[in-house]
Design an enzyme around this catalytic site. Structure first.
Site, short mmCIF file in Angstrom:
data_model
loop_
_atom_site.label_atom_id
_atom_site.label_comp_id
_atom_site.label_asym_id
_atom_site.label_seq_id
_atom_site.Cartn_x
_atom_site.Cartn_y
_atom_site.Cartn_z
N TYR A 157 8.87 -12.31 -4.58
CA TYR A 157 7.60 -11.58 -4.49
C TYR A 157 7.67 -10.46 -3.46
O TYR A 157 8.55 -10.45 -2.58
CB TYR A 157 6.46 -12.53 -4.09
CG TYR A 157 6.56 -13.00 -2.66
CD1 TYR A 157 5.85 -12.38 -1.63
CD2 TYR A 157 7.40 -14.06 -2.32
CE1 TYR A 157 5.96 -12.81 -0.32
CE2 TYR A 157 7.52 -14.49 -1.02
CZ TYR A 157 6.80 -13.86 -0.01
OH TYR A 157 6.92 -14.28 1.28
N PHE A 167 3.98 -5.99 3.76
CA PHE A 167 3.79 -6.97 4.83
C PHE A 167 4.70 -8.18 4.67
O PHE A 167 4.92 -8.94 5.62
CB PHE A 167 2.33 -7.40 4.95
CG PHE A 167 1.76 -8.03 3.71
CD1 PHE A 167 1.99 -9.36 3.40
CD2 PHE A 167 0.97 -7.28 2.85
CE1 PHE A 167 1.46 -9.94 2.26
CE2 PHE A 167 0.42 -7.85 1.71
CZ PHE A 167 0.67 -9.18 1.41
N ASP A 168 5.26 -8.36 3.48
CA ASP A 168 6.20 -9.48 3.27
C ASP A 168 6.94 -9.26 1.95
O ASP A 168 6.36 -8.74 0.99
CB ASP A 168 5.44 -10.81 3.24
CG ASP A 168 6.36 -12.00 3.41
OD1 ASP A 168 7.55 -11.79 3.73
OD2 ASP A 168 5.90 -13.14 3.23
N ILE A 185 -2.38 -19.33 -1.29
CA ILE A 185 -3.68 -18.70 -1.30
C ILE A 185 -4.30 -18.81 -2.70
O ILE A 185 -3.59 -18.93 -3.69
CB ILE A 185 -3.60 -17.22 -0.86
CG1 ILE A 185 -2.66 -16.42 -1.78
CG2 ILE A 185 -3.17 -17.12 0.59
CD1 ILE A 185 -2.62 -14.93 -1.46
N TYR A 211 -6.68 -14.05 2.43
CA TYR A 211 -6.83 -14.65 3.75
C TYR A 211 -8.22 -14.45 4.33
O TYR A 211 -8.45 -14.77 5.49
CB TYR A 211 -5.77 -14.09 4.70
CG TYR A 211 -4.36 -14.43 4.26
CD1 TYR A 211 -3.79 -15.65 4.59
CD2 TYR A 211 -3.62 -13.56 3.47
CE1 TYR A 211 -2.52 -15.99 4.16
CE2 TYR A 211 -2.34 -13.88 3.04
CZ TYR A 211 -1.80 -15.10 3.39
OH TYR A 211 -0.54 -15.43 2.95
N PHE A 227 0.33 -8.02 -4.91
CA PHE A 227 1.58 -8.77 -4.98
C PHE A 227 2.32 -8.46 -6.28
O PHE A 227 1.69 -8.35 -7.35
CB PHE A 227 1.34 -10.28 -4.93
CG PHE A 227 0.98 -10.82 -3.58
CD1 PHE A 227 1.96 -11.09 -2.64
CD2 PHE A 227 -0.35 -11.05 -3.26
CE1 PHE A 227 1.63 -11.60 -1.39
CE2 PHE A 227 -0.69 -11.56 -2.01
CZ PHE A 227 0.29 -11.83 -1.07
#
Length: 238
Positions: A157, A167-168, A185, A211, A227
């Site tokens: 991902y 961010f990731d 999530i 979040y 995502f």
């Protein structure tokens, strides 16, 4: 905030004085001068840290800071302990109000940017929207069965913010991750079962499916997230 940093300063300064006790009983004038200056520099650096950390919300009068230090050393201070605590308490309250106002403005901008991003993404070809507000686009459905919420999924991902900041990314790390799906999530719990093994999709989610109003690492509070997800494999819960 301020009182905590000043208390740290007191501990550090105390450590310097304590270390001097192990030296010669009659140090040279030069040693006394150098040590005194070093303590002054230490105090100055800590005061500088306080000023720097709060520069966006408060501007200190540095002359008055120096006057307070000098008056204290000369024992001519104009504040009683009660007065000191009262003023520091008022300062803490002021700084907290300012910080809350700044954070509220940041949250507002984050929400506005997210709303705009989702509205624009929803117009793209192939994008669908669920009742929860999740936006998704399946690029490849995959083959076989779909995972259940209790299954452990293995995915690659990449997560980005509306401005494109990554961010990731498991792709960047070069290693997929494995999680029990229902521990992730809400957006992932809803979206991933739409895929089969080998499937790929893109999702854009409002804050409540991510979040929420909690910051998470590089993710600001109240963020809309995007995502890219690839379901590599999954296995049923035991």
């Amino acid at each position: 905030m301020l009182k905590m940093k000043l208390s740290v300063l007191a501990v550090m300064t105390g450590a310097v004085f304590a270390s001097q006790n192990v030296l010669a009983e009659n140090p040279s004038t030069q040693f006394v001068d150098d040590s005194s200056y070093a303590v002054g520099v230490l105090m100055g650096k800590n005061i500088e840290g306080v000023i720097e950390s709060q520069k966006e919300i408060f501007s200190y009068n540095q002359e008055r800071i120096l006057a307070g230090v000098q008056d204290t050393l000369k024992k001519t201070g104009k504040l009683t302990d009660e007065d000191l605590q009262k003023q520091l308490k008022a300062l803490d309250a002021y700084l907290l109000d300012k910080e809350n106002a700044i954070q509220a403005e940041k949250d507002k901008k984050t929400v506005e940017a997210g709303d705009k991003f989702r509205a624009e993404y929803e117009k793209k070809s192939g994008v669908k929207k669920t009742a929860s507000g999740l936006l998704y686009k399946i690029e490849k459905a995959g083959e076989g069965e779909s995972p259940k919420a209790t299954d452990t999924v293995k995915v690659h991902y990449k997560g980005t913010l509306p401005d494109g900041t990554v961010f990731d990314s498991s792709y960047d790390r070069g290693e997929p991750i494995e999680f029990q799906l229902n521990q992730l999530i809400p957006a992932w719990v809803e979206a991933i079962p739409m895929l089969k093994k080998g499937g790929k999709m893109e999702i854009v989610l409002p804050p409540q499916l991510g979040y929420g109003d909690r910051p998470a690492g590089k993710i600001p509070a109240n963020s809309t997230l995007k995502f890219e997800i690839e379901l590599l494999d999954f296995k049923a819960a035991k």
